[in-house]
Write a protein that holds these residues in place. Structure first.
Motif, PDB file in Angstrom:
ATOM      1  N   VAL A   8      -7.452  -9.002   8.888  1.00  0.00           N
ATOM      2  CA  VAL A   8      -7.944  -8.409   7.520  1.00  0.00           C
ATOM      3  C   VAL A   8      -8.513  -6.907   7.740  1.00  0.00           C
ATOM      4  N   ILE A   9      -9.187  -6.896   8.707  1.00  0.00           N
ATOM      5  CA  ILE A   9      -9.965  -5.631   9.000  1.00  0.00           C
ATOM      6  C   ILE A   9      -8.774  -4.752   9.575  1.00  0.00           C
ATOM      7  N   GLU A  10      -7.818  -5.021  10.383  1.00  0.00           N
ATOM      8  CA  GLU A  10      -6.816  -4.171  10.701  1.00  0.00           C
ATOM      9  C   GLU A  10      -5.891  -3.824   9.294  1.00  0.00           C
ATOM     10  N   LEU A  11      -5.882  -4.626   8.571  1.00  0.00           N
ATOM     11  CA  LEU A  11      -5.000  -4.368   7.463  1.00  0.00           C
ATOM     12  C   LEU A  11      -5.748  -3.306   6.403  1.00  0.00           C
ATOM     13  N   GLU A  12      -6.932  -3.527   6.377  1.00  0.00           N
ATOM     14  CA  GLU A  12      -7.833  -2.620   5.339  1.00  0.00           C
ATOM     15  C   GLU A  12      -7.639  -1.166   6.284  1.00  0.00           C
ATOM     16  N   LYS A  13      -7.768  -1.157   7.503  1.00  0.00           N
ATOM     17  CA  LYS A  13      -7.632   0.271   8.307  1.00  0.00           C
ATOM     18  C   LYS A  13      -6.240   0.891   8.131  1.00  0.00           C
ATOM     19  N   THR A  14      -5.188  -0.076   7.805  1.00  0.00           N
ATOM     20  CA  THR A  14      -3.887   0.654   7.791  1.00  0.00           C
ATOM     21  C   THR A  14      -3.598   0.940   6.094  1.00  0.00           C
ATOM     22  N   LEU A  15      -4.360   0.413   5.516  1.00  0.00           N
ATOM     23  CA  LEU A  15      -4.452   0.689   3.945  1.00  0.00           C
ATOM     24  C   LEU A  15      -5.129   2.105   3.623  1.00  0.00           C
ATOM     25  N   GLN A  16      -6.434   2.197   4.457  1.00  0.00           N
ATOM     26  CA  GLN A  16      -7.027   3.420   4.451  1.00  0.00           C
ATOM     27  C   GLN A  16      -6.392   4.654   4.937  1.00  0.00           C
ATOM     28  N   GLN A  17      -5.639   4.386   5.910  1.00  0.00           N
ATOM     29  CA  GLN A  17      -4.706   5.553   6.627  1.00  0.00           C
ATOM     30  C   GLN A  17      -3.567   5.800   5.728  1.00  0.00           C
ATOM     31  N   ALA A  18      -2.931   4.988   5.294  1.00  0.00           N
ATOM     32  CA  ALA A  18      -1.834   4.946   4.206  1.00  0.00           C
ATOM     33  C   ALA A  18      -2.259   5.869   2.937  1.00  0.00           C
ATOM     34  N   MET A  19      -3.466   5.658   2.509  1.00  0.00           N
ATOM     35  CA  MET A  19      -4.040   6.308   1.410  1.00  0.00           C
ATOM     36  C   MET A  19      -4.393   7.812   1.601  1.00  0.00           C
ATOM     37  N   LEU A  20      -5.017   7.909   2.884  1.00  0.00           N
ATOM     38  CA  LEU A  20      -5.530   9.153   3.122  1.00  0.00           C
ATOM     39  C   LEU A  20      -4.150  10.191   3.388  1.00  0.00           C
ATOM     40  N   SER A  21      -2.877   9.660   3.902  1.00  0.00           N
ATOM     41  CA  SER A  21      -1.916  10.422   4.233  1.00  0.00           C
ATOM     42  C   SER A  21      -0.690  10.299   3.052  1.00  0.00           C
ATOM     43  N   SER A  22      -0.954   9.706   1.897  1.00  0.00           N
ATOM     44  CA  SER A  22      -0.128   9.278   0.866  1.00  0.00           C
ATOM     45  C   SER A  22       1.115   8.878   1.431  1.00  0.00           C
ATOM     46  N   ASN A  23       1.102   8.004   2.299  1.00  0.00           N
ATOM     47  CA  ASN A  23       2.181   7.450   3.037  1.00  0.00           C
ATOM     48  C   ASN A  23       2.843   6.223   2.071  1.00  0.00           C
ATOM     49  N   VAL A  24       3.830   6.842   1.406  1.00  0.00           N
ATOM     50  CA  VAL A  24       4.263   5.880   0.121  1.00  0.00           C
ATOM     51  C   VAL A  24       5.207   4.686   0.881  1.00  0.00           C
ATOM     52  N   THR A  25       5.748   5.037   2.018  1.00  0.00           N
ATOM     53  CA  THR A  25       6.476   3.916   2.665  1.00  0.00           C
ATOM     54  C   THR A  25       5.537   2.748   3.211  1.00  0.00           C
ATOM     55  N   LEU A  26       4.636   3.204   3.570  1.00  0.00           N
ATOM     56  CA  LEU A  26       3.496   2.106   4.180  1.00  0.00           C
ATOM     57  C   LEU A  26       3.078   1.299   2.983  1.00  0.00           C
ATOM     58  N   LEU A  27       2.385   2.114   1.933  1.00  0.00           N
ATOM     59  CA  LEU A  27       1.949   1.762   0.622  1.00  0.00           C
ATOM     60  C   LEU A  27       2.895   0.468  -0.120  1.00  0.00           C
ATOM     61  N   ASP A  28       4.214   0.861  -0.073  1.00  0.00           N
ATOM     62  CA  ASP A  28       5.113   0.048  -0.654  1.00  0.00           C
ATOM     63  C   ASP A  28       5.087  -1.292   0.258  1.00  0.00           C
ATOM     64  N   GLU A  29       4.884  -1.149   1.618  1.00  0.00           N
ATOM     65  CA  GLU A  29       4.957  -2.389   2.298  1.00  0.00           C
ATOM     66  C   GLU A  29       3.526  -3.276   2.123  1.00  0.00           C
ATOM     67  N   LEU A  30       2.583  -2.630   1.908  1.00  0.00           N
ATOM     68  CA  LEU A  30       1.360  -3.203   1.548  1.00  0.00           C
ATOM     69  C   LEU A  30       0.856  -3.517   0.344  1.00  0.00           C
ATOM     70  N   LEU A  31       1.479  -3.115  -0.797  1.00  0.00           N
ATOM     71  CA  LEU A  31       1.330  -3.319  -2.320  1.00  0.00           C
ATOM     72  C   LEU A  31       2.351  -4.380  -2.497  1.00  0.00           C
ATOM     73  N   SER A  32       1.944  -5.651  -3.110  1.00  0.00           N
ATOM     74  CA  SER A  32       2.827  -6.506  -3.773  1.00  0.00           C
ATOM     75  C   SER A  32       3.500  -5.854  -4.811  1.00  0.00           C
ATOM     76  N   ASP A  33       4.788  -6.398  -5.188  1.00  0.00           N
ATOM     77  CA  ASP A  33       5.457  -5.963  -6.380  1.00  0.00           C
ATOM     78  C   ASP A  33       4.906  -6.169  -7.618  1.00  0.00           C
ATOM     79  N   ASP A  34       4.163  -7.427  -7.477  1.00  0.00           N
ATOM     80  CA  ASP A  34       3.417  -7.746  -8.651  1.00  0.00           C
ATOM     81  C   ASP A  34       1.942  -7.217  -8.629  1.00  0.00           C
ATOM     82  N   LEU A  35       1.614  -6.336  -8.042  1.00  0.00           N
ATOM     83  CA  LEU A  35       0.145  -6.035  -7.628  1.00  0.00           C
ATOM     84  C   LEU A  35      -0.336  -5.520  -9.163  1.00  0.00           C
ATOM     85  N   VAL A  36      -1.703  -5.924  -9.431  1.00  0.00           N
ATOM     86  CA  VAL A  36      -2.432  -5.498 -10.661  1.00  0.00           C
ATOM     87  C   VAL A  36      -3.595  -4.723 -10.067  1.00  0.00           C
TER      88      VAL A  36
END
Length: 125
Positions: A8-36
């Protein structure tokens, strides 16, 4: 597969980096299609809304400092609460501030994704 605190710590770090770099490919992988996602303004946002803000350049985050992270795990669900000091711009206006985030990660179909997220602005911080 189930979550571990380390995963979970590693996932959170990956999410943080994706947000900082606006990496939409990685965000697409990390966010569920049914995200709220419930924003600090009370808006209910979807995965497409979140990714679209990064993809269009509407949201630009220059720094994220995390603290007071708490992780709770129950088999294929992990809940994270964390304080975040964010520096960024939304639609050309300063969007910096202190927030508390809650994220629910679900492990399904051999991948971990965020299914629910909520942010609260810390007033007076």
């Amino acid at each position: 597969m189930y979550f571990t605190e380390h995963s979970v710590i590693e996932l959170e770090k990956t999410l943080q980096q994706a947000m900082l770099s606006s990496n939409v490919t990685l965000l697409d992988e990390l966010l569920s299609d049914d995200l709220v996602f419930i924003s600090h303004l009370g808006q209910r946002l979807s995965k497409q809304d979140d990714i679209g803000a990064h993809q269009s350049g509407l949201l630009k985050i220059s720094s994220i400092e995390l603290s007071n992270q708490y992780i709770s795990i129950a088999n294929d669900i992990a809940t994270v609460t964390v304080d975040a000091a964010i520096t960024g711009v939304f639609n050309g206006a300063d969007a910096s501030g202190s927030f508390i985030f809650t994220r629910v990660w679900r492990y399904k179909d051999n991948k971990a994704q965020i299914v629910l997220a909520q942010s609260t602005a810390r007033i007076g911080q």
